[in-house]
Design an enzyme around this catalytic site. Sequence first.
Site, PDB file in Angstrom:
ATOM      1  N   SER A  27    -102.752 -33.594 -57.942  1.00  0.00           N
ATOM      2  CA  SER A  27    -101.647 -34.566 -57.984  1.00  0.00           C
ATOM      3  C   SER A  27    -101.507 -35.360 -56.694  1.00  0.00           C
ATOM      4  O   SER A  27    -101.158 -36.540 -56.729  1.00  0.00           O
ATOM      5  CB  SER A  27    -100.309 -33.858 -58.240  1.00  0.00           C
ATOM      6  OG  SER A  27    -100.171 -33.541 -59.583  1.00  0.00           O
ATOM      7  N   SER A  78     -98.518 -28.276 -56.774  1.00  0.00           N
ATOM      8  CA  SER A  78     -98.838 -29.553 -57.433  1.00  0.00           C
ATOM      9  C   SER A  78     -99.631 -29.281 -58.698  1.00  0.00           C
ATOM     10  O   SER A  78    -100.351 -28.276 -58.784  1.00  0.00           O
ATOM     11  CB  SER A  78     -99.696 -30.418 -56.506  1.00  0.00           C
ATOM     12  OG  SER A  78    -101.013 -29.907 -56.433  1.00  0.00           O
ATOM     13  N   ASP A  79     -99.523 -30.167 -59.687  1.00  0.00           N
ATOM     14  CA  ASP A  79    -100.501 -30.135 -60.758  1.00  0.00           C
ATOM     15  C   ASP A  79    -101.848 -30.465 -60.101  1.00  0.00           C
ATOM     16  O   ASP A  79    -101.898 -31.055 -59.020  1.00  0.00           O
ATOM     17  CB  ASP A  79    -100.161 -31.147 -61.856  1.00  0.00           C
ATOM     18  CG  ASP A  79    -100.791 -30.760 -63.192  1.00  0.00           C
ATOM     19  OD1 ASP A  79    -101.760 -29.982 -63.184  1.00  0.00           O
ATOM     20  OD2 ASP A  79    -100.335 -31.252 -64.235  1.00  0.00           O
ATOM     21  N   CYS A  80    -102.938 -30.082 -60.747  1.00  0.00           N
ATOM     22  CA  CYS A  80    -104.230 -30.115 -60.038  1.00  0.00           C
ATOM     23  C   CYS A  80    -104.624 -31.534 -59.628  1.00  0.00           C
ATOM     24  O   CYS A  80    -104.741 -32.420 -60.471  1.00  0.00           O
ATOM     25  CB  CYS A  80    -105.288 -29.437 -60.885  1.00  0.00           C
ATOM     26  SG  CYS A  80    -104.875 -27.681 -61.051  1.00  0.00           S
ATOM     27  N   CYS A  89     -95.040 -29.515 -59.887  1.00  0.00           N
ATOM     28  CA  CYS A  89     -94.704 -30.940 -60.027  1.00  0.00           C
ATOM     29  C   CYS A  89     -95.838 -31.667 -60.755  1.00  0.00           C
ATOM     30  O   CYS A  89     -96.995 -31.246 -60.711  1.00  0.00           O
ATOM     31  CB  CYS A  89     -94.374 -31.576 -58.685  1.00  0.00           C
ATOM     32  SG  CYS A  89     -95.598 -31.335 -57.381  1.00  0.00           S
TER      33      CYS A  89
END
Length: 621
Positions: free
Chosen positions: A153, A149-151, A116
């Site tokens: 997020s 998650s994107d880093c 995401c």
Amino acid sequence: MYNVGLAGLTYWSPNINIFRDPRWGRGQETPGEDPLLSSKYGSSYVKGLQQSDEDDPSRLKVAACCKHYTAYDLDNWKGVDRYHFNAVVTQQDMDDTFQPPFKSCVIDGNVASVMCSYNQVNGKPTCADPDLLAGVIRGQWKLNGYIVSDCDSVDVFYNNQHYTKTPEEAAAKAILAGLDLNCGSFLGQHTEAAVKAGLLNELAIDKAVTNNFATLMRLGFFDGDPSKQLYGKLGPKDVCTPEHQELAREAARQGIVLLKNSAGSLPLSPTAIKTLAVIGPNANVTKTMIGNYEGIPCKYTTPLQGLTASVATTYLPGCSNVACGTAQVDDTKKIAASADATVLVMGIDQSLERESFDRVDLILPGQQPLLITEVAKAAKGPVILVIMSGGGFDISFAKNNNKITSILWVGYPGEAGGAAIADVIFGYYNPSGRLPMTWYPQSYVAKVPMTNMNMRPDPSNGYPGRTYRFYTGETIYTFGDGLSYSKFSHQLVKAPQIVSIPLEEDHVCRSSECKSVEAVEQSCKNLAFDIHLRVQNKGRYSGSHTVFLFSTPPSVHNSPQKHLLGFEKVSLTGKSMSLVRFKVDVCKDLSVVDELGSRKVALGQHVLHVGSLKHSLSVRI
């Protein structure tokens, strides 16, 4: 590299976001602007990474991850950044543009992970949206894997977007929405406190941990000594083999797009050309060619090295870097005036388009246009302009300049890029690449803010829409453009003129006029037809040719003016022909998404296009 402790087995790739806006700094990572192309690329990429040579389909070679879910295609533009951006997206655009590549990744590719994104969609952070995560990815599409998650997020939606009042609430919202793994430390720091505060129960955590560990099990993490497993003998010796280096060259060749070619220009004869002027800030680059999220190359072949392998060259960069603040116009004109042909290798690099950095215009930077125009004016022989970049440009000045005889777009072509460019320029390889995105005029950036997510045009305010499917304005080049050294013709051999959709006797559309019908299972079962085309290579050069099948649906539900149904690549020797077959699934391929996000089959005249060929088809009940 895993076997020698230098890599893991989970790869957060591919990026399958739609290249919606030409200024996007990460467009270079994507397969382009078309949802069908991105869907097929995504699922094929995933299968290539994941499918093991074992018989067990649940086993993974490595675990892929389709990113960034969803409607993510703005990094940092005029003070608006991805950490604060709320993408306002209609349900129609969501379901016919932004979601299809992710759906295909999960359903057709059986991807092990979806990531995401940082942005919000319609006011909700994607990593905290239970409808998008648990509802769609896990519920509707049945993901067999984990959501990551994107880093940072989760940290971003708490600290930057202030979506929750406390970090514990942020942790709870993410996990309850369906997030299984956090890239970063936020969940590690705040999840226990969220459980203690009663915001989250351990069952939700167990579910997330189970999804993560199931992926590790499918990868064989718990199967004992890795060297005794199927791929246990692979190591550094297998990386830079001659076959792999040739593959890098072949991939670069296939990706080169010939955009302009005047008669008598390309291919150059390596025997007739005694001297070649090679000019430009990208003419002798190495790292530029491998783009971003790059691996370690075996060795580089720069454009200058590639060209010098065939003919004698004289070289000047012309500018000290791609920003080209001051061009060496006089010196470069001299070498072009005395050479039999001139190759200009221009464009940009990661200093001007990258993650966290979007462009603000579509013009070649600094004095590049001046250098190109002046060199072309002075040149004795053919002038070949090579553009190295991820995004497109308004190069109308070069397209319309008769002294610039050929234009190539090479993307960021990888370690063997220079060899591949020379292969095309000297005719050792017949170019077959096609543009994966539209190249717009500079006027587009004044009319279209990057923050406007609408794909469809709005005549009331002059908004022209986006991508070849909806854009109504002038283009420099469009999706699918690309020339060859051969001419290919298409002839229709088989296609129906009428397709009837079976409906039950009491269906409302039998008694009243309908513009479209729901694409539901009972009407759609086995509803398909074949299209056969004869494709002929009319030239003397052997080459590959991509056959695109497009459709223009009836104008209902703000449908696209044209959209891609399928594509096939054929290789033909000079003067030979081949039969190309497409199977068209009526409900999947001829349907459009209505204003509420439902898939409908449009009734009426559909026009199928292949090259300049058009065929009308009536869809009725």
